[in-house]
Design a protein around this motif. Structure first.
Motif, PDB file in Angstrom:
ATOM      1  N   THR A   6       0.830  -1.198   0.000  1.00 35.05           N
ATOM      2  CA  THR A   6       0.000   0.000   0.000  1.00 35.05           C
ATOM      3  C   THR A   6       0.871   1.257   0.000  1.00 35.05           C
ATOM      4  OG1 THR A   6      -1.477  -1.251   1.404  1.00 35.05           O
ATOM      5  CG2 THR A   6      -1.939   1.085   1.172  1.00 35.05           C
ATOM      6  N   LEU A   7       2.005   1.149   0.740  1.00 36.26           N
ATOM      7  CA  LEU A   7       2.961   2.240   0.827  1.00 36.26           C
ATOM      8  C   LEU A   7       3.376   2.751  -0.552  1.00 36.26           C
ATOM      9  CD1 LEU A   7       4.999   3.775   2.721  1.00 36.26           C
ATOM     10  CD2 LEU A   7       6.557   1.899   2.268  1.00 36.26           C
ATOM     11  N   ILE A   8       3.687   1.810  -1.441  1.00 39.28           N
ATOM     12  CA  ILE A   8       4.147   2.190  -2.774  1.00 39.28           C
ATOM     13  C   ILE A   8       3.028   2.911  -3.529  1.00 39.28           C
ATOM     14  CG2 ILE A   8       5.015   1.294  -4.959  1.00 39.28           C
ATOM     15  CD1 ILE A   8       6.203  -1.048  -3.221  1.00 39.28           C
ATOM     16  N   GLY A   9       1.815   2.313  -3.400  1.00 45.36           N
ATOM     17  CA  GLY A   9       0.657   2.942  -4.043  1.00 45.36           C
ATOM     18  C   GLY A   9       0.459   4.360  -3.544  1.00 45.36           C
ATOM     19  N   GLN A  10       0.597   4.544  -2.235  1.00 40.52           N
ATOM     20  CA  GLN A  10       0.410   5.880  -1.655  1.00 40.52           C
ATOM     21  C   GLN A  10       1.453   6.860  -2.162  1.00 40.52           C
ATOM     22  OE1 GLN A  10      -1.866   7.260   0.534  1.00 40.52           O
ATOM     23  NE2 GLN A  10      -3.088   5.484   0.031  1.00 40.52           N
ATOM     24  N   MET A  11       2.716   6.372  -2.276  1.00 41.57           N
ATOM     25  CA  MET A  11       3.765   7.274  -2.733  1.00 41.57           C
ATOM     26  C   MET A  11       3.513   7.740  -4.159  1.00 41.57           C
ATOM     27  SD  MET A  11       7.157   5.538  -1.036  1.00 41.57           S
ATOM     28  CE  MET A  11       8.359   6.716  -1.598  1.00 41.57           C
ATOM     29  N   THR A  13       0.609   7.812  -5.694  1.00 39.60           N
ATOM     30  CA  THR A  13      -0.549   8.709  -5.680  1.00 39.60           C
ATOM     31  C   THR A  13      -0.131  10.117  -5.251  1.00 39.60           C
ATOM     32  OG1 THR A  13      -1.800   6.805  -4.916  1.00 39.60           O
ATOM     33  CG2 THR A  13      -2.898   8.934  -4.814  1.00 39.60           C
ATOM     34  N   PHE A  14       0.673  10.146  -4.201  1.00 39.96           N
ATOM     35  CA  PHE A  14       1.126  11.424  -3.660  1.00 39.96           C
ATOM     36  C   PHE A  14       1.859  12.225  -4.735  1.00 39.96           C
ATOM     37  CE2 PHE A  14       4.202  13.511  -0.455  1.00 39.96           C
ATOM     38  CZ  PHE A  14       3.382  14.615  -0.328  1.00 39.96           C
ATOM     39  N   LEU A  15       2.793  11.571  -5.423  1.00 39.11           N
ATOM     40  CA  LEU A  15       3.558  12.268  -6.464  1.00 39.11           C
ATOM     41  C   LEU A  15       2.647  12.789  -7.563  1.00 39.11           C
ATOM     42  CD1 LEU A  15       6.875  10.279  -6.927  1.00 39.11           C
ATOM     43  CD2 LEU A  15       6.591  12.696  -6.364  1.00 39.11           C
ATOM     44  N   PHE A  17      -0.474  13.554  -7.322  1.00 32.40           N
ATOM     45  CA  PHE A  17      -1.262  14.678  -6.812  1.00 32.40           C
ATOM     46  C   PHE A  17      -0.426  15.963  -6.780  1.00 32.40           C
ATOM     47  CE2 PHE A  17      -4.628  12.187  -4.193  1.00 32.40           C
ATOM     48  CZ  PHE A  17      -5.135  11.697  -5.375  1.00 32.40           C
ATOM     49  N   ILE A  18       0.847  15.822  -6.312  1.00 36.89           N
ATOM     50  CA  ILE A  18       1.708  17.009  -6.264  1.00 36.89           C
ATOM     51  C   ILE A  18       1.872  17.584  -7.667  1.00 36.89           C
ATOM     52  CG2 ILE A  18       4.004  17.903  -5.739  1.00 36.89           C
ATOM     53  CD1 ILE A  18       4.315  15.619  -3.745  1.00 36.89           C
ATOM     54  N   PHE A  20      -0.002  17.221 -10.298  1.00 41.04           N
ATOM     55  CA  PHE A  20      -1.251  17.810 -10.794  1.00 41.04           C
ATOM     56  C   PHE A  20      -1.452  19.199 -10.195  1.00 41.04           C
ATOM     57  CE2 PHE A  20      -5.765  18.667 -10.892  1.00 41.04           C
ATOM     58  CZ  PHE A  20      -6.130  18.215 -12.142  1.00 41.04           C
TER      59      PHE A  20
END
Lengths: 156, 254
Positions: A6-11, A13-15, A17-18, A20
């Motif tokens: 999940t950690l990788i998915g979150q990272m 996603t985070f990138l 979002f930043i 965008f």
């Protein structure tokens, strides 16, 4: 609990979002806010400029009114002076004319007096001759004594 | 009763997962962080598209307050180029704020709805999942290294790692390196654990309150929710500010 993929998915996603936010969200909002700040600043500056110009115009108007008042009072003063001058002049003229008339009248009177006097003298001498001739009854030769009588009349 | 209470708490602390071992995915964390993220991006993008420099509408005004606040915070702490750092800070602040806000939804509401639809487990608060908080903080960690190299150069960054607190005497180099590595690692760990700890504890307390008899729940529930309203933006703000400060420390020469 516990770390997993999940950690990788979150990272990721985070990138995403930043990126965008960086591409599509941040620049237009920031730009609009900057533009508004600039517009407000410009508006304030031009308001201040307007205020300043208004003050200048008011000062200029006050100056002009003061000048106009000054001019008006100058003109009135000049007019007053001129009026009193005219009055003085005409008074002087009238006085002069009166004096002239007076002198002429005096001269005429004098002349008439002189005339009357010589007339009177002549009449007196005539009268004297007539009286003397009547007294002397022919004894007086008018012709012979005329010169003496004339002299007598002149002495009168 | 004790058995069912334990079961209730454990059920609430179980993620909805697929896969096994490390390659497990906490589907609930992913879905709810995406939903909140998309709400964030959708809201801000909608405003950004119709943004006007004239008098702003109510929504634009609200968004601008957030933007202005984040921009000011970043400007005060970070003195390098900000075109990446500020969007990063904004993303962290709003996203984490939305994550934390999910904690105010009654603890049983969404799990029960999900159970009714046949989904066995559901934890809706991403910030009470270490995967989510470490996801943020490890990304920040990578950025700290990137900004360290950008600000000081690769050589400067390496030199600082080897010589920084005690000086360049050769015997001290290992001590410097160890200390710097500990310091570096402490940053993402403390960032992630602080947020996780706060929200995990808060969630747990809401779960415990839900175990009380129904007629008394509203008293501790209200008190804790009101207190939690303070924690929610505070934790989002702390995460954002520390990120900026770490990047600033990494970027600037000492």
């Amino acid at each position: 609990m516990g770390i997993n993929a999940t950690l990788i998915g979150q990272m990721i996603t985070f990138l995403v979002f930043i990126l965008f936010t960086m591409k599509f969200v941040w620049p237009p909002i920031r730009q609009a806010m900057h533009d508004r700040e600039k517009r407000i600043a410009d508006g304030l500056a031009s308001a201040e400029r307007g205020q300043h110009e208004l003050e200048l115009a008011q000062k200029r108007a006050a100056e002009q009114i003061r000048e106009a008042k000054q001019q008006a009072s100058d003109i009135i003063e000049q007019a007053n002076r001129r009026a009193s001058e005219i009055v003085d002049e005409s008074r002087e003229e009238a006085r002069e004319a009166a004096r002239r008339e007076h002198a002429a009248a005096e001269a005429r009177i004098e002349q008439e007096v002189a005339q009357a006097r010589s007339e009177l003298r002549k009449q007196v001498s005539d009268l004297a001759i007539r009286g003397a001739s009547r007294i002397l009854e022919r004894e007086v030769d008018a012709k012979a004594h005329n010169a003496m009588l004339e002299e007598l009349a002149d002495q009168l | 009763m004790a058995e069912s209470a334990t079961g209730y708490v454990q059920h609430h602390l179980q993620h909805l997962q697929i896969g096994d071992g490390f390659w497990t995915l906490n589907v609930d964390t992913l879905i709810f962080s995406w939903i909140t993220g998309l709400i964030y991006l959708g809201l801000f993008y909608a405003v950004a598209r119709r943004v006007t420099s004239g008098p702003p509408g109510k929504l634009q005004n609200a968004i601008e307050i957030v933007v202005e606040f984040v921009d000011k915070t970043v400007k005060e702490s970070f003195h390098g180029p900000r075109e990446f750092v500020t969007p990063l800070a904004l993303t962290i602040f709003v996203w984490v704020l939305f994550w934390n806000l999910l904690d105010l939804i009654p603890v049983d509401l969404l799990p029960d709805l999900a159970a009714a639809m046949g989904v066995p487990y559901l934890r809706i608060v991403p910030s009470a999942d270490m995967n989510a908080t470490f996801g943020l903080s490890l990304t920040v960690f990578v950025l700290i290294i990137v900004y360290g190299m950008k600000g000081k150069g690769v050589g400067g960054f390496g030199k600082e790692m080897l010589t920084h607190p005690f000086g360049s005497f050769p015997l001290l180099v290992p001590a410097n390196l160890i200390l710097n590595i500990v310091e570096m690692v402490a940053k993402p760990v403390s960032l992630a654990l602080r947020l996780f700890g706060n929200l995990y504890a808060a969630e747990l307390i809401f779960i415990l309150i839900a175990l009380l008899p129904a007629w008394i729940q509203w008293i501790p529930g209200t008190a804790w929710a009101i207190f939690h309203i303070l924690v929610i933006p505070l934790q989002a703000f702390i995460f954002m500010v520390l990120t900026i400060v770490y990047l600033s420390l990494a970027y600037e020469k000492h």
